[in-house]
Design a protein around this motif. Structure first.
Motif, mmCIF file in Angstrom:
data_model
loop_
_atom_site.group_PDB
_atom_site.id
_atom_site.type_symbol
_atom_site.label_atom_id
_atom_site.label_comp_id
_atom_site.label_asym_id
_atom_site.label_seq_id
_atom_site.Cartn_x
_atom_site.Cartn_y
_atom_site.Cartn_z
ATOM 1 N N ASN A 148 0.528 -1.589 -0.098
ATOM 2 C CA ASN A 148 0.001 -0.527 -0.242
ATOM 3 C C ASN A 148 0.725 0.961 0.256
ATOM 4 N N LEU A 149 1.805 1.231 0.648
ATOM 5 C CA LEU A 149 2.812 2.360 0.847
ATOM 6 C C LEU A 149 3.544 2.439 -0.726
ATOM 7 N N PHE A 150 4.250 1.670 -0.691
ATOM 8 C CA PHE A 150 5.234 1.642 -2.355
ATOM 9 C C PHE A 150 4.079 2.244 -2.756
ATOM 10 N N CYS A 151 2.403 2.355 -3.374
ATOM 11 C CA CYS A 151 1.687 2.635 -4.273
ATOM 12 C C CYS A 151 1.356 4.056 -3.539
ATOM 13 N N ALA A 152 1.248 4.238 -2.447
ATOM 14 C CA ALA A 152 0.644 5.611 -2.078
ATOM 15 C C ALA A 152 2.568 6.504 -2.677
ATOM 16 N N TYR A 153 3.743 5.937 -2.326
ATOM 17 C CA TYR A 153 4.532 6.650 -2.757
ATOM 18 C C TYR A 153 4.423 7.449 -4.361
ATOM 19 N N ALA A 154 4.052 6.140 -4.472
ATOM 20 C CA ALA A 154 4.142 6.310 -6.449
ATOM 21 C C ALA A 154 2.889 7.208 -7.314
ATOM 22 N N ARG A 155 1.932 7.393 -5.805
ATOM 23 C CA ARG A 155 0.474 8.380 -6.053
ATOM 24 C C ARG A 155 1.716 9.563 -5.869
ATOM 25 N N ASP A 156 2.275 9.480 -4.723
ATOM 26 C CA ASP A 156 2.606 10.835 -4.324
ATOM 27 C C ASP A 156 3.411 11.585 -5.321
ATOM 28 N N LYS A 157 4.168 10.998 -5.225
ATOM 29 C CA LYS A 157 6.162 11.390 -5.829
ATOM 30 C C LYS A 157 6.449 10.954 -7.398
ATOM 31 N N ILE A 158 5.402 9.669 -7.433
ATOM 32 C CA ILE A 158 6.461 9.391 -8.798
ATOM 33 C C ILE A 158 5.014 10.194 -10.423
ATOM 34 N N PHE A 159 4.035 9.748 -10.132
ATOM 35 C CA PHE A 159 2.773 9.722 -10.953
ATOM 36 C C PHE A 159 2.337 10.910 -10.804
ATOM 37 N N ASP A 160 1.882 11.258 -12.039
ATOM 38 C CA ASP A 160 0.254 12.290 -11.692
ATOM 39 C C ASP A 160 -0.559 11.635 -11.837
ATOM 40 N N THR A 161 -0.630 10.307 -12.547
ATOM 41 C CA THR A 161 -2.022 9.403 -11.945
ATOM 42 C C THR A 161 -1.666 8.290 -13.104
ATOM 43 N N ILE A 162 -2.259 7.306 -11.403
ATOM 44 C CA ILE A 162 -2.090 5.875 -11.727
ATOM 45 C C ILE A 162 -3.245 5.340 -11.877
ATOM 46 N N GLU A 163 -3.005 4.733 -13.378
ATOM 47 C CA GLU A 163 -3.796 3.486 -13.826
ATOM 48 C C GLU A 163 -4.350 2.377 -13.621
ATOM 49 N N TYR A 164 -3.465 1.207 -13.805
ATOM 50 C CA TYR A 164 -2.742 -0.099 -13.314
ATOM 51 C C TYR A 164 -2.158 0.089 -12.130
ATOM 52 N N ILE A 165 -2.293 -1.119 -11.083
ATOM 53 C CA ILE A 165 -1.792 -1.788 -10.717
ATOM 54 C C ILE A 165 -1.288 -3.316 -10.347
ATOM 55 N N ASP A 166 -0.601 -4.149 -10.604
ATOM 56 C CA ASP A 166 -0.625 -5.247 -10.195
ATOM 57 C C ASP A 166 0.195 -5.381 -9.013
ATOM 58 N N ILE A 167 -0.056 -5.924 -7.915
ATOM 59 C CA ILE A 167 0.690 -6.169 -6.994
ATOM 60 C C ILE A 167 1.156 -7.785 -6.964
ATOM 61 N N VAL A 168 2.500 -8.646 -7.163
ATOM 62 C CA VAL A 168 2.905 -9.462 -6.782
ATOM 63 C C VAL A 168 3.885 -10.143 -5.844
ATOM 64 N N ASP A 169 3.629 -11.167 -6.083
ATOM 65 C CA ASP A 169 4.261 -11.698 -4.281
ATOM 66 C C ASP A 169 4.473 -13.388 -4.512
ATOM 67 N N CYS A 170 6.055 -13.712 -4.560
ATOM 68 C CA CYS A 170 6.208 -14.690 -4.998
ATOM 69 C C CYS A 170 7.373 -15.165 -3.539
ATOM 70 N N ASN A 171 6.950 -16.703 -2.990
ATOM 71 C CA ASN A 171 7.936 -16.813 -2.538
ATOM 72 C C ASN A 171 8.610 -18.341 -2.632
ATOM 73 N N ALA A 172 9.823 -18.115 -3.196
ATOM 74 C CA ALA A 172 10.581 -19.047 -4.058
ATOM 75 C C ALA A 172 11.618 -19.930 -2.923
ATOM 76 N N GLY A 173 10.555 -19.689 -2.327
ATOM 77 C CA GLY A 173 11.774 -20.384 -0.405
ATOM 78 C C GLY A 173 11.839 -21.774 -1.206
ATOM 79 N N ASP A 174 12.204 -22.662 -0.469
ATOM 80 C CA ASP A 174 11.731 -24.416 0.215
ATOM 81 C C ASP A 174 12.318 -24.455 1.494
ATOM 82 N N HIS A 175 11.047 -24.710 2.067
ATOM 83 C CA HIS A 175 10.694 -24.918 4.024
ATOM 84 C C HIS A 175 11.419 -26.130 3.869
ATOM 85 N N GLY A 176 11.353 -27.333 3.201
ATOM 86 C CA GLY A 176 11.530 -28.767 2.800
ATOM 87 C C GLY A 176 10.752 -29.985 3.514
#
Length: 395
Positions: A148-176
């Motif tokens: 959420n804060l990444f999106c807020a930072y992009a809203r406040d500091k990078i973009f004039d308008t945000i149109e598309y967001i994909d939140i992507v989550d990868c756990n490439a770990g191995d717990h056995g």
């Protein structure tokens, strides 16, 4: 100097305690409470060995408002950090309201009888928290939370308008383990087996569970197949990112994990409706939870990384731009620092830092708020120091 009460002694709670103990100038006294004291004692001993700090321990049933009121009155904290089950968000918020203490959690309320991840029950407390001059900070983990804060930072500091967001989550770990969940099995499996849902052109769209996927190139991990799920941060970001045309959430799962999940679902083990067994009513998913490894026990020998972030597209000075803001966290490093795997670590670090933001007076305003409604800059400036460095890349 402030007292803090942490409720919940699972993997995330353990990380929060360790990270708060590492900031004695902010958290002068830490109390950890849970239904059973054994885990609290283990965590307190780990903290003592690593930092020399003493942790107070209390017993509480977080389903009981009266017990919670008694505990909060006894410990007199400046803020309560809720790392218990999402089922208990409302009882803890109610107890905070009645005792005049501010509140923070990492996941939204979830009614036990229905898989329905939404903020409506907690947002309903807005007026009461405002009138009492108390702050409630919702969803201050990683996703929800840092994303959420990444999106807020992009809203406040990078973009004039945000149109598309994909939140992507990868756990490439191995717990056995052949099959295990990285956080509470009940919540994890309910989340995955419900219908997928995303926001597009002003409305919510629904798909069958795990029916839509795409290959995503995750930083420091590589290309992985990710599946479209519903995740609660979408609900608040839709309200707090103006001009948004679409937001989706994607998460990776191994083929082995999905095969186990499909079999368990087919035989009814992921159900949340009670069934009768030998004269007793049991909930299949709760029984399954007892058979699976405790997520807080997975960190020993866990290898690999998590790679989580936001792919954001929109307009700046009339031009279309696309950025990715992300963090990569190593399971082994998290274990060596606080005895946790990276999924717990990436959730617990932001919770401790969010409480610090409140106690320092930076995120302190009466009412019930999702984190993107605060200034993201002071938080993100500290996030790397606290163990979760982040990067921005052009796409």
């Amino acid at each position: 100097m402030h007292k803090v009460l942490i409720i919940g002694a699972g993997g995330v709670g353990s990380v929060v305690v360790h990270k708060c103990a590492a900031q004695p100038d902010v958290f002068s006294e830490i109390t950890l409470a849970s239904r059973t004291c054994e885990k609290c004692i283990e965590i307190a001993e780990s903290v003592r060995k690593r930092t020399g700090q003493k942790i107070r321990i209390e017993k509480v049933d977080a389903d009981s408002v009266d017990e919670l009121i008694g505990l909060i009155s006894k410990t007199n904290p400046s803020i309560v950090i809720n790392t218990a089950l999402p089922y208990q968000d409302l009882t803890i918020m109610e107890a905070c309201l009645r005792t005049g203490v501010s509140y923070l959690d990492t996941a939204n309320y979830e009614p036990p009888e229905e898989a329905k991840f939404e903020y409506s029950w907690q947002w309903a407390y807005q007026e009461q928290f405002t009138e009492k001059g108390l702050t409630a900070i919702l969803g201050c983990g990683f996703d929800p939370g840092v994303t959420n804060l990444f999106c807020a930072y992009a809203r406040d500091k990078i973009f004039d308008t945000i149109e598309y967001i994909d939140i992507v989550d990868c756990n490439a770990g191995d717990h056995g383990h052949p099959f295990a969940t990285n956080f509470n099995p009940e919540i994890n499996i309910r989340e995955i087996t419900q219908k997928g849902k995303y926001w597009e052109n002003g409305e919510w769209k629904y798909i069958e569970p795990l029916s839509e996927s795409m290959i995503i190139d995750f930083p420091e991990v590589g290309e992985k197949k990710a599946y479209l799920l519903y995740h609660e941060e979408e609900e608040s970001l839709v309200k707090n990112i103006p001009g948004l045309k679409r937001i989706r959430f994607w998460m990776t799962f191994s083929d082995e994990y999905l095969t186990h999940l499909r079999v368990l679902r087919n035989v009814g083990m992921t159900g949340i409706e009670p069934v009768e067994f030998e004269g007793h009513k049991i909930i299949p998913l709760k029984f399954l939870k007892e058979l699976l490894p405790d997520p807080s026990s997975l960190s020993e020998g866990y290898t690999g990384k998590t790679s989580i972030g936001c792919i954001i597209e929109g307009l700046k000075d009339g031009k279309r731009i696309k950025k990715m803001i992300y963090n990569v966290c190593e399971h082994e490093k998290a274990h060596n620092e606080v005895g946790a795997q990276a999924v717990s670590y990436t959730t617990g670090v932001p919770a401790a830092l969010g409480a610090e933001m409140f106690l320092r007076g930076i995120w302190n305003k009466p009412g019930v708020w999702n984190v993107e409604q605060f200034d993201p800059v002071p938080f993100l400036e500290k996030l790397g120091e606290r163990g979760l460095p982040w990067k921005i890349t052009d796409l």
